[in-house]
Design an enzyme around this catalytic site. Structure first.
Site, mmCIF file in Angstrom:
data_model
loop_
_atom_site.group_PDB
_atom_site.id
_atom_site.type_symbol
_atom_site.label_atom_id
_atom_site.label_comp_id
_atom_site.label_asym_id
_atom_site.label_seq_id
_atom_site.Cartn_x
_atom_site.Cartn_y
_atom_site.Cartn_z
ATOM 1 N N ARG A 1 -9.613 2.958 -7.588
ATOM 2 C CA ARG A 1 -9.609 1.748 -6.753
ATOM 3 C C ARG A 1 -10.516 1.996 -5.557
ATOM 4 N NH1 ARG A 1 -3.840 2.269 -7.869
ATOM 5 N NH2 ARG A 1 -3.179 0.508 -9.148
ATOM 6 N N ASN B 1 0.171 -4.987 -14.352
ATOM 7 C CA ASN B 1 0.923 -5.528 -13.219
ATOM 8 C C ASN B 1 0.632 -7.011 -13.026
ATOM 9 O OD1 ASN B 1 1.450 -2.866 -13.037
ATOM 10 N ND2 ASN B 1 0.823 -2.614 -10.910
ATOM 11 N N ASP B 2 -0.639 -7.343 -12.947
ATOM 12 C CA ASP B 2 -0.996 -8.747 -12.767
ATOM 13 C C ASP B 2 -0.818 -9.542 -14.050
ATOM 14 O OD1 ASP B 2 -1.483 -8.975 -10.083
ATOM 15 O OD2 ASP B 2 -3.574 -8.337 -10.227
ATOM 16 N N ARG C 1 6.520 -11.013 -8.586
ATOM 17 C CA ARG C 1 7.542 -9.974 -8.653
ATOM 18 C C ARG C 1 8.076 -9.558 -7.287
ATOM 19 N NH1 ARG C 1 5.608 -4.460 -10.691
ATOM 20 N NH2 ARG C 1 3.417 -4.369 -10.289
ATOM 21 N N CYS D 1 -4.201 0.401 -17.411
ATOM 22 C CA CYS D 1 -4.030 1.086 -16.137
ATOM 23 C C CYS D 1 -2.919 0.490 -15.280
ATOM 24 C CB CYS D 1 -5.349 1.092 -15.356
ATOM 25 S SG CYS D 1 -5.967 -0.551 -14.984
ATOM 26 N N HIS E 1 0.812 -1.202 0.000
ATOM 27 C CA HIS E 1 0.000 0.000 0.000
ATOM 28 C C HIS E 1 0.854 1.264 0.000
ATOM 29 C CE1 HIS E 1 -4.009 1.650 0.518
ATOM 30 N NE2 HIS E 1 -3.375 2.642 1.079
ATOM 31 N N GLU F 1 -6.439 -8.883 -16.976
ATOM 32 C CA GLU F 1 -5.225 -9.101 -16.198
ATOM 33 C C GLU F 1 -4.928 -10.584 -15.996
ATOM 34 O OE1 GLU F 1 -5.792 -7.181 -12.393
ATOM 35 O OE2 GLU F 1 -7.915 -7.701 -12.356
ATOM 36 N N ARG G 1 -13.373 0.807 -10.295
ATOM 37 C CA ARG G 1 -13.169 -0.639 -10.265
ATOM 38 C C ARG G 1 -13.848 -1.224 -9.039
ATOM 39 N NH1 ARG G 1 -7.230 -2.912 -9.757
ATOM 40 N NH2 ARG G 1 -7.592 -2.350 -7.582
#
Lengths: 580, 93
Positions: free
Chosen positions: A300, A457-458, A468, A505, A192, A434, A336
């Site tokens: 988010r 990212n995913d 990662r 994104c 976070h 994703e 989202r």
């Protein structure tokens, strides 16, 4: 001078004073006391020490009266002795070094604790001692801060926040205009703190063990968020070197931001490209505007789940969405649905899964938790009456999931109709791409999805089968891998054929290295952390679509990620040399 | 410490929980009653026996060997008294 190495999670360099947020969130104020105030500070400390002494006496008396346990009373009697021994040393530090009492107490106890924990402790002997000392420290600090009220003197200064870990609730309570940087003991690139720091353009380093123990509030620190270094009490020479870099970095960032803010977001040949912002919390919408975002590409909503045992109700959801709608003044907002599960579950009460990244998360979780899902859908739909909202679902892997989600949306709409509540009947409903299955079959999913948003990212993590956060294999986390690039091209083409808007994104869309390549592959909507918008805009304004297509074609001809990166670096360098 | 003598002695911490807060308090209180300066050595670390904080930083667990050193007019009495306290397991067991 002490140089500590951690994981760089948000680039940039800052120099400032350390501000240690310990578990009880005490803030250690700046240490230099003006000479004329020293005696005042000494009396303030003595009053606090007297108060702690009488509190301890009262506790001992209480225990003796109600809990006749000799050992328990002994612990507090021991704390009293520690305090009596500590007090004259603190007074000495205040007089001699002009430390504030808070800083003096913290520094002294940190020193003792460091000394104690430097030995082996097979019997747990020193662990108990450390607990005794920190207990006394906390009592003193609590009393000192209590006298001063809620605003310790350091609170007005910009400082670098040091913490073991920052919980979302702590993060949200920080006054961000006063945070220069973040350093935490725990966390990785997707923690976070890391996401928030990047969103704010604040340098951050995570994963430095024991940093809060070894450092005192008020220490001068340099945070190099690009290299992952934290330098404590730097020497003159180091300081001088970093001041120069800091100035350059800030001026470049600021110059780019100022230069780009009013420029239209379009390629050199005039093709409009949407540059949107990713935000974590409603308050960041203003920040997005500052950087010239044309809307919110990823809002988010997990912040509404800070306390999973006590999730936000419909009103809290609705108010948060309204806030962003108001702040964005008619610009589009893509929200989202709650993406919970795996790393995003903020509570450990979540069922332990053997493999959470392949587990019940995103839409899978929402379809299980109808209570949470319906609450959010009601709020989203009701908010859609007030602005340009879009809704998307995370972690979609099959067509059926979208169908199920849509059926529930319809059910909620009917409910709102019966109540006479207004909503946007045309609210676009899309999906995140994703998961490899969704990417490969994007053309099929378009039948049920009004738009696609690629979460790189995913996606990269799943395509490369690389966690990662795992340092051993992090080099295999390759957004520029030909397999990833081919898949991106495929998704973009599927969207074009089905006439579904596609945006991106993930972090890739905010990396200027990939801007021209993605444009060339057909991407026309980039959503990124607000602070990355100016650089991305700078790149896209300097290329034409045909140049970008050419670049994409050349990049996709390379057999491995290294050659792709080398090629893109060389090309991007010509556009923004300052970045390299 | 004019006219003082130096007395040294070695003791072993025998109580099960080591030199934790309560015994350290007793030791510091006792050392404070003498005119002599009493120091305690362990593994090259030397601390004042009058300071509970310094005593605690010795992290002297069960079985630790401490070297007592007193200098002053009542050095012998001080060392003897402390030895008795340590050997009595601080009256805790």
């Amino acid at each position: 001078m002490q140089i500590l190495k951690g994981t760089p999670v948000s680039p940039g360099i800052v120099i400032g004073e350390a501000f240690v947020l310990d578990i009880e969130e005490y803030r250690m104020p700046r240490r230099a006391v003006p000479p004329e105030q020293i005696e005042e500070e000494v009396s303030r400390f003595e009053a606090a020490a007297a108060k702690v002494g009488s509190d301890l006496q009262a506790d001992i008396a209480h225990i003796q009266a109600f809990l006749p346990d000799e050992n328990l009373a002994d612990i507090f009697a021991g704390h009293l002795s520690i305090m009596k021994d500590l007090a004259p040393q603190i007074v000495h530090s205040v007089r001699e070094y002009r430390f504030t009492p808070e800083h003096a107490v913290s520094k002294k106890v940190r020193m003792i604790v460091k000394q104690l924990t430097s030995r082996e402790d097979p019997t747990g002997f020193t662990t108990r001692l450390v607990a005794d000392f920190t207990d006394v420290e906390k009592r003193l600090l609590r009393t000192l801060f209590g006298q001063r009220g809620a605003a310790p003197s350091g609170a007005n200064l910009k400082s670098v926040i040091f913490a073991r870990d920052l919980t979302p609730s702590q993060t949200i309570r920080l006054d961000r205009s006063k945070v220069l940087g973040f350093v935490t003991e725990l966390g990785g690139r997707t923690s976070h703190t890391a996401i928030l720091a990047r969103a704010q353009g604040i340098p951050a380093v995570v994963g430095i063990a024991n940093v809060t123990r070894d450092l005192s509030g008020g220490d001068t620190v340099i945070v190099d968020g690009s290299k992952g270094l934290v330098i404590v009490e730097p020497d003159e020479e180091t300081l001088k070197k970093y001041r120069a870099i800091e100035r350059n970095f800030i001026s470049f960032e600021k110059r780019t931001a100022d230069e780009m803010r009013s420029q239209p977001s379009e390629t050199r040949d005039g093709i409009a490209v949407a540059l949107l912002a990713n935000i974590e919390m409603p308050e960041e919408a203003a920040h997005a505007r500052e950087y010239g975002a044309g809307g919110i590409g990823l809002f988010r909503t997990e912040f509404l789940m800070f306390d999973p045992r006590n999730p936000a109700g419909e009103k809290e959801h609705f108010d948060a969405y309204r806030k962003v709608i108001t702040a964005m003044e008619g610009r589009p907002i893509t929200l989202r649905a709650l993406d919970i599960g795996a790393d995003k579950m903020v509570d450990d009460s979540a069922q332990q899964e053997k493999n959470p990244f392949l587990g019940c998360r995103g839409i899978r979780y929402l379809l299980e938790r109808m209570d949470l899902f319906r609450t959010q859908l009601r709020a989203v739909l009701r908010a859609s009456a007030f602005g340009k909202l879009r809704l998307m679902f995370p972690m979609v892997s099959t067509l059926d999931e979208i169908k199920q989600a849509r059926a529930i949306i319809q059910d909620v709409r009917d409910e709102l109709d019966r109540e006479g509540s207004a909503y946007d009947a045309e609210l676009p409903v899309g999906i995140m791409i994703e998961v490899p299955s969704a990417a490969i079959a994007a053309d099929l999913l378009c039948a049920e999805a009004d738009f696609l948003s690629i979460g790189t990212n995913d996606l990269v993590q799943y395509v490369m089968a690389v966690d990662r956060m795992n340092e051993k294999i992090s080099a295999l986390y390759q957004p520029a891998n030909p397999a990833v690039l081919r898949l991106l091209r495929q998704v973009l083409e599927a969207g074009q054929r089905a006439e579904r808007p596609v945006s991106m994104c993930g972090e890739m869309s905010g990396d200027p290295l990939f801007t021209a390549l993605l444009l060339g592959l057909g991407l026309r909507s980039f959503s990124t952390v607000p602070s990355a918008i100016p650089e991305v805009k700078k790149v896209l304004r300097s290329v034409t679509i045909s140049e970008a297509r050419q670049m994409a074609q050349e990049a996709l001809a390379f057999p491995d990620a290294h050659q792709v990166v080398e090629y893109l670096t060389e090309r991007t360098k010509r556009i923004i040399p300052e970045l390299f | 410490m004019s006219g003082g003598t130096v007395v040294e002695k070695t003791v072993t911490i025998q109580n099960r929980h080591g030199l934790h807060v309560r015994p350290a308090t007793q030791l510091a209180d006792l050392a404070g009653k003498f005119k002599s300066a009493v120091t305690i050595l362990k593994d090259g670390q030397e601390v004042s026996a009058r300071s509970i904080i310094e005593l605690l930083t010795l992290a002297a667990s069960h079985g630790t060997v401490l070297h007592l050193r007193a200098e002053g007019p009542d050095a012998a009495e001080a060392v003897d008294a402390i030895e008795r306290l340590v050997n009595s397991k601080f009256g805790l067991e």
